[in-house]
Structure formats: C-alpha cells, structure tokens
Design an enzyme around this catalytic site. Structure first.
Site, PDB file in Angstrom:
ATOM      1  N   GLU A 106       0.818  -1.218   0.000  1.00 47.65           N
ATOM      2  CA  GLU A 106       0.000   0.000   0.000  1.00 47.65           C
ATOM      3  C   GLU A 106       0.852   1.269   0.000  1.00 47.65           C
ATOM      4  O   GLU A 106       0.453   2.292  -0.570  1.00 47.65           O
ATOM      5  CB  GLU A 106      -0.955  -0.048   1.200  1.00 47.65           C
ATOM      6  CG  GLU A 106      -2.022  -1.124   1.008  1.00 47.65           C
ATOM      7  CD  GLU A 106      -2.829  -1.417   2.249  1.00 47.65           C
ATOM      8  OE1 GLU A 106      -4.068  -1.339   2.185  1.00 47.65           O
ATOM      9  OE2 GLU A 106      -2.216  -1.733   3.298  1.00 47.65           O
ATOM     10  N   GLU A 126      -3.471  -9.222   3.687  1.00 46.42           N
ATOM     11  CA  GLU A 126      -4.262  -8.965   4.894  1.00 46.42           C
ATOM     12  C   GLU A 126      -5.321 -10.029   5.171  1.00 46.42           C
ATOM     13  O   GLU A 126      -5.530 -10.424   6.324  1.00 46.42           O
ATOM     14  CB  GLU A 126      -4.937  -7.582   4.793  1.00 46.42           C
ATOM     15  CG  GLU A 126      -4.011  -6.409   5.055  1.00 46.42           C
ATOM     16  CD  GLU A 126      -3.293  -5.921   3.822  1.00 46.42           C
ATOM     17  OE1 GLU A 126      -2.727  -4.822   3.861  1.00 46.42           O
ATOM     18  OE2 GLU A 126      -3.297  -6.642   2.804  1.00 46.42           O
TER      19      GLU A 126
END
Length: 252
Positions: A106, A126
């Site tokens: 990210e 995640e």
C-alpha cells in the site's frame, strides 16, 4: 533509527530501516516517515522523492507484534507509515527489493512510480490474517489495474512476482536484484531536472482528471495549466533550448 533520510541533487531518499523485521511498520517508523514527507513537501529544493527499504526487502507491512502491543501505526491525517493518506506534493518513486506485502504494497500504491528488482514479490496478504487492506489497497488498486485483477490480489492474499505487476501496469521498470534503488534515483533525477512548476501542474492534472467528466476535461485542464505558459520558467526553458544550455529554474 528506524527511518533514514537523505537529500542529494534535488532527490530525497526515505529508507525504512528495520531490516531485522523486513522493514515492518511500527509506530516509530510511521512517525519517521511522516516527518520525512513533511520535509519533502516544505523544501522547494527537493524536486522528487524515493522510498525504499534497508537490506533485502522493501516492507512486509504493519508490524503485527507492534499491533498486538497496542501500538498505533496509522497516524491521523497521514495514515499507515505516515504516507498512505498523506498529501504528497512531490513525485514519489518506490524502489522495491524483496517483499512488498500488505502495508508495504500500500505504500507502493501511494507512489507515482515503481522500480522493482526482478526478484521482488508483491501481495496484499491482509485477508490471510483476518484483516483488510484499508490503507489504500481496497481503494487505490482498482484505480490502478483492472477490477478482476485487483479482486484476485485482494481476495486471495497471494504473492505475485514483479513481472506480473509490470504486465498489469503497476511497475514501471524491472531491474536486476540489488539495482532498484539506483534505478529509482536515476528516474528521480530525470524528473528533478525538469521545470518544477511544470512537473507539479502536470502531476496534478494527471491525478485529478481521472474524476473529471469528459465534456469538462479541456476547460479544467486549461484553467490549471494556463499560468505555466506565462511563467518565468517557461521563458527560461525556451531560452535554454535556443542557447543550447541547461535551464536554471526559479519555480515562478
């Protein structure tokens, strides 16, 4: 020191410096990156920035041990690692070696460009930890690659090689292992040599125009870009070309 910061020839380099933890993000690292971004935004001598990781990895994401300790690694206003939601006033290039996973991925998505080594591996992992990629993965990825590919990345949590990301348009250049930072700096230097006002305005239009209605695109673009043509830098650029010399930019 969990974050190193250096500036040379108009290019700033932010280095995540926790190689023993694959440069995973704890609170100290987030605060260090946030401070570095602020310095880059405020210093007119800095024209471009590179973010990279020490050792053989870019960033393995949020430090889950820090998370379990209750450390707050997502900062108000600037997000995870002090960068994923920050206002970045200069072009940022991610130089990726090794793993760029979860929050590390990210951070990369927040950058304008990416240089990766041939052995780099990327993933939004995640979901494998019962978490979600809400530091940019869920909202930036479908804006930067086709939705079906983004769905595979997000929902499987699997890792993908640099070549796969290059084919999807997420990586600009692939280089030999160990060469990502050097190549990213070369790319940053190309940008830093250009007119700073022209770069800033061009970058703004590139980003904002994605949301503009087609019927308004050229009018909105003209409103933002017209002042560039009346600037001192525009005249300097033309004069330098005619006189066969390097331009001396004043940023006005």
């Amino acid at each position: 020191m969990s974050v190193e910061f250096n500036v040379e020839d108009g290019v700033a380099i932010i280095t995540l410096n926790r190689p023993e933890a694959r440069n995973a993000i704890d609170r100290e690292t987030s605060l260090g990156v946030e401070a570095a971004v602020k310095r880059i935004n405020e210093n007119p001598e800095i024209r471009c920035a590179v973010i990279t990781g020490a050792g053989s990895n870019f960033c393995a994401g949020m430090d889950l041990k820090a998370f379990l300790r209750g450390e707050v690694v997502r900062l108000p206003g600037t997000g995870l690692a002090g960068i994923t939601q920050a206002e970045l006033n200069k072009p940022f290039i991610a130089a990726v070696e090794g793993y760029a996973l979860a929050g590390g991925f990210e951070i990369m998505l927040a950058c304008d460009m990416v240089v990766a080594s041939s052995g780099a591996k990327f993933g939004l992992s995640e979901v494998k930890r019962g978490l979600v990629a809400n530091a940019g993965g869920l909202v930036r990825l479908p804006r930067q690659m086709p939705i079906k590919l983004a769905s595979e990345f997000v929902l499987t949590g699997e890792m993908f090689p640099a070549q796969r990301l290059a084919e999807a348009g997420l990586v600009n250049r692939i280089v030999a292992e160990g060469e990502a930072l050097a190549e990213a700096v070369k790319l940053a230097q190309l940008i830093a040599a250009n007119g700073p006002m022209a770069v800033a305005v061009s970058r703004r239009v590139l980003r904002e125009s994605l949301e503009w209605p087609e019927a308004e695109m050229f009018d909105r673009q003209l409103e933002i870009t017209a002042p560039i043509f009346a600037s001192e830098d525009a005249r300097e650029g033309a004069a330098a070309f005619a006189e066969k010399r390097k331009p001396v930019w004043k940023g006005r």
